[in-house]
Design a protein around this motif. Structure first.
Motif, PDB file in Angstrom:
ATOM      1  N   ARG A  95       2.688 -19.951  12.671  1.00 29.25           N
ATOM      2  CA  ARG A  95       3.172 -18.684  12.099  1.00 29.25           C
ATOM      3  C   ARG A  95       4.514 -18.324  12.750  1.00 29.25           C
ATOM      4  O   ARG A  95       5.444 -17.899  12.079  1.00 29.25           O
ATOM      5  N   ARG A 287     -12.902 -16.325   3.273  1.00 25.90           N
ATOM      6  CA  ARG A 287     -13.157 -16.629   4.679  1.00 25.90           C
ATOM      7  C   ARG A 287     -14.531 -17.298   4.753  1.00 25.90           C
ATOM      8  O   ARG A 287     -15.326 -17.225   3.813  1.00 25.90           O
ATOM      9  N   HIS A 343      -3.151 -12.909   9.205  1.00 26.14           N
ATOM     10  CA  HIS A 343      -2.612 -13.676   8.070  1.00 26.14           C
ATOM     11  C   HIS A 343      -1.841 -12.804   7.086  1.00 26.14           C
ATOM     12  O   HIS A 343      -1.466 -13.276   6.012  1.00 26.14           O
ATOM     13  N   CYS A 345       0.618 -11.103   4.711  1.00 28.24           N
ATOM     14  CA  CYS A 345       1.660 -11.852   4.001  1.00 28.24           C
ATOM     15  C   CYS A 345       2.980 -11.907   4.765  1.00 28.24           C
ATOM     16  O   CYS A 345       3.564 -10.882   5.097  1.00 28.24           O
TER      17      CYS A 345
HETATM   18  C1  HEM Z   1       3.786  -9.815  -4.715  1.00 32.83           C
HETATM   19  C2  HEM Z   1       3.969 -10.775  -3.878  1.00 32.83           C
HETATM   20  C3  HEM Z   1       2.978 -11.295  -2.875  1.00 32.83           C
HETATM   21  C4  HEM Z   1       1.643 -10.991  -2.684  1.00 32.83           C
HETATM   22  C5  HEM Z   1       0.802 -10.001  -3.459  1.00 32.83           C
HETATM   23  C6  HEM Z   1       1.176 -11.802  -1.572  1.00 32.83           C
HETATM   24  C7  HEM Z   1      -0.114 -11.743  -1.048  1.00 32.83           C
HETATM   25  C8  HEM Z   1      -0.511 -12.363   0.125  1.00 32.83           C
HETATM   26  C9  HEM Z   1      -1.790 -12.167   0.773  1.00 32.83           C
HETATM   27  C10 HEM Z   1      -2.911 -11.285   0.239  1.00 32.83           C
HETATM   28  C11 HEM Z   1      -1.798 -12.902   1.915  1.00 32.83           C
HETATM   29  C12 HEM Z   1      -2.900 -12.907   2.975  1.00 32.83           C
HETATM   30  C13 HEM Z   1      -3.680 -14.163   3.081  1.00 32.83           C
HETATM   31  C14 HEM Z   1      -4.963 -14.080   3.846  1.00 32.83           C
HETATM   32  O1  HEM Z   1      -5.280 -13.075   4.463  1.00 32.83           O
HETATM   33  O2  HEM Z   1      -5.708 -15.075   3.797  1.00 32.83           O
HETATM   34  C15 HEM Z   1      -0.533 -13.610   1.966  1.00 32.83           C
HETATM   35  C16 HEM Z   1      -0.160 -14.502   2.950  1.00 32.83           C
HETATM   36  C17 HEM Z   1       1.010 -15.219   2.901  1.00 32.83           C
HETATM   37  N1  HEM Z   1       2.058 -15.081   2.002  1.00 32.83           N
HETATM   38 FE1  HEM Z   1       2.172 -13.763   0.513  1.00 32.83          FE
HETATM   39  N2  HEM Z   1       2.212 -12.583  -1.142  1.00 32.83           N
HETATM   40  C18 HEM Z   1       3.325 -12.299  -1.892  1.00 32.83           C
HETATM   41  C19 HEM Z   1       4.580 -12.855  -1.781  1.00 32.83           C
HETATM   42  C20 HEM Z   1       4.901 -13.865  -0.923  1.00 32.83           C
HETATM   43  C21 HEM Z   1       6.178 -14.540  -0.857  1.00 32.83           C
HETATM   44  C22 HEM Z   1       7.392 -14.162  -1.710  1.00 32.83           C
HETATM   45  C23 HEM Z   1       6.074 -15.496   0.090  1.00 32.83           C
HETATM   46  C24 HEM Z   1       7.078 -16.502   0.568  1.00 32.83           C
HETATM   47  C25 HEM Z   1       8.207 -16.825  -0.011  1.00 32.83           C
HETATM   48  C26 HEM Z   1       4.725 -15.419   0.650  1.00 32.83           C
HETATM   49  C27 HEM Z   1       4.232 -16.204   1.667  1.00 32.83           C
HETATM   50  C28 HEM Z   1       3.033 -15.988   2.319  1.00 32.83           C
HETATM   51  C29 HEM Z   1       2.627 -16.758   3.482  1.00 32.83           C
HETATM   52  C30 HEM Z   1       3.443 -17.858   4.181  1.00 32.83           C
HETATM   53  C31 HEM Z   1       1.345 -16.268   3.853  1.00 32.83           C
HETATM   54  C32 HEM Z   1       0.451 -16.796   4.972  1.00 32.83           C
HETATM   55  C33 HEM Z   1       0.594 -15.994   6.228  1.00 32.83           C
HETATM   56  C34 HEM Z   1      -0.314 -16.484   7.322  1.00 32.83           C
HETATM   57  O3  HEM Z   1      -1.335 -17.122   7.092  1.00 32.83           O
HETATM   58  O4  HEM Z   1       0.033 -16.208   8.467  1.00 32.83           O
HETATM   59  N3  HEM Z   1       4.048 -14.416   0.004  1.00 32.83           N
HETATM   60  N4  HEM Z   1       0.244 -13.241   0.863  1.00 32.83           N
END
Ligand code: HEM
Length: 407
Positions: A95, A287, A343, A345
């Protein structure tokens, strides 16, 4: 234990998800379903938050003795994604490698590029008086930014976008999903070649950063880099398109609110939060219990799967006043659409910037867009992502503003 009839991949869920979630919250907030080998749906705000914050009891990734795995989706994807499918302590180092690339400052620096890309997309359709708001605007902008950030060729945005959207809105195991997987594997082959090129000749992009990065004194393997790139592609491409598409479709049906947003652009940021809450572009993630425990008073056994419903939590009457209503300036708005805990986002700053720039430009340049509802197609199944396949629209033609080809 009586099972509820719940399957997030069913057409019934896609059509009735708000009612289904409301029923779960009020009658059986931690409910067992036999779908996909068995899962517990967690539907109340506080219970979802408790599970998301307890990463020791609720794992995001487990390899099972039979060679299968439990990851962040149900059913598990054929492609592991890192660090979303990784637990502490290993998780933190990965991360940390990504964090600087997604900070509020980094997102701010992308704004001029986002404006350029959005201008380019609008320019391509504005003289014709018609567009597919998804295929021409809401899909390309996030896809192009994601590829640019990674250092992949931006002109390839369409195959990436098409493959990711299709993987999200088809049911795992169906022919449509397998075709999307095949397309995705071709693209992954291209990424592998780019990783090799960047190892030889680094540039100034996220891929180059990853090929040079070390954890415990060792370079990352190609496989690990691919797992991280795949996450950025899936996280970056479908989610924000779904947010923008859902917002544009809602504003089409609510013209007075559209006018209000156009006249008061300072409302675009809170409206983005409200659309995140109301549509929950990422509806659920999973999970696995690492030990026998309880969630909301319900005993859960080690190894059982839990589906965290951000979508349901976002409508919890205990937290949100009039949750069924879209209130563009809702405050406070503690939605769970970006998840919670370690985790949460990473891309939220980028997603907010993309939403704001696209909304500003569409409201400024296509202010009278009208969607042809008979041609609009929603995802037939939601599963994880809630969005639109196509939103055909007409508007008063206007002159392009002179954007050049994409760079
Ligand atoms: C409306 C847009 C978005 C929504 C609703 C969203 C939603 C989420 C959610 C719910 C998680 C949590 C995962 C978990 O708890 O298991 C997450 C993690 C993540 N998202 Fe987003 N996301 C969005 C946009 C983006 C964008 C634009 C990127 C990258 C360009 C991105 C990259 C990531 C990454 C890398 C994680 C993992 C973080 C981790 O595990 O430490 N997301 N996202």
């Amino acid at each position: 234990m009586t099972d509820v009839d719940f399957d997030h991949h069913s057409p019934d869920y896609a059509e009735n998800w708000r009612a289904i979630n409301e029923d779960l919250r009020s009658t059986c907030p931690v409910a067992h379903s036999g779908a996909h080998g068995g899962l517990w749906v967690v539907s109340r705000y506080d219970d979802v938050a408790a599970v998301a914050h307890d990463d020791a009891t609720f794992s995001s990734y487990q390899e099972l003795p039979d060679g299968s795995r439990n990851g962040a989706t149900i059913p598990a994807s054929a492609l592991r994604q890192v660090p979303i499918e990784m637990d502490p302590p290993e998780f933190f180092a990965y991360r940390r490698l990504l964090t600087p690339w997604f900070s509020p400052g980094a997102a701010k620096q992308w704004r001029p590029y986002l404006r350029e890309v959005t201008t380019f997309c609008v320019d391509r359709v504005i003289e014709t008086g018609k567009a597919d708001l998804i295929g021409d605007i809401a899909a390309p902008v996030p896809a192009i930014l994601t590829l640019k950030l990674l250092g992949l060729p931006v002109e390839d945005w369409r195959p990436f976008s098409d493959a990711v959207h299709a993987m999200i809105h088809t049911v795992p195991g169906t022919p449509g999903n397998e075709a999307a997987m095949t397309a995705m594997f071709t693209l992954i082959g291209q990424i592998t070649e780019t990783i090799a090129r960047r190892r030889a000749e680094p540039a100034d992009d996220l891929l180059s950063h990853l090929v040079r990065a070390e954890i415990d004194g060792r370079l990352l393997s190609d496989e690990r880099i691919l797992e991280m790139v795949t996450l950025v592609i899936f996280g970056g491409i479908d989610t924000t398109t779904n947010l923008i598409g859902s917002a544009l479709e809602w504003l089409d049906r609510n013209p007075a609110e559209r006018t209000r947003l156009r006249e008061r652009p300072e409302l675009i940021a809170p409206a983005g939060e409200e659309f995140l809450r109301y549509f929950s572009p990422v509806q659920v993630l999973a999970r696995t219990a690492t030990r026998d425990c309880e969630v909301g008073g319900q005993p859960i056994k080690a190894g059982e799967r839990l589906l965290l419903s951000w979508a349901s939590a976002n409508f919890d009457e205990a937290v949100f006043d009039r949750p069924e209503e879209v209130v563009l300036d809702r405050f406070p708005n503690r939605h769970q659409s970006f998840g919670l805990g370690i985790h949460r986002c990473l891309g939220s700053n980028l997603a907010r910037a993309e939403f704001a720039v696209v909304l500003e430009e569409v409201l400024r340049r296509l202010p009278d867009y009208a969607i042809d509802a008979s041609g609009a197609r929603h995802y037939p199944t939601i599963g994880i992502g809630n969005g639109w396949i196509t939103l055909p629209a007409t508007f008063t033609p206007a002159a392009p503003e002179g954007s050049e080809a994409l760079a």
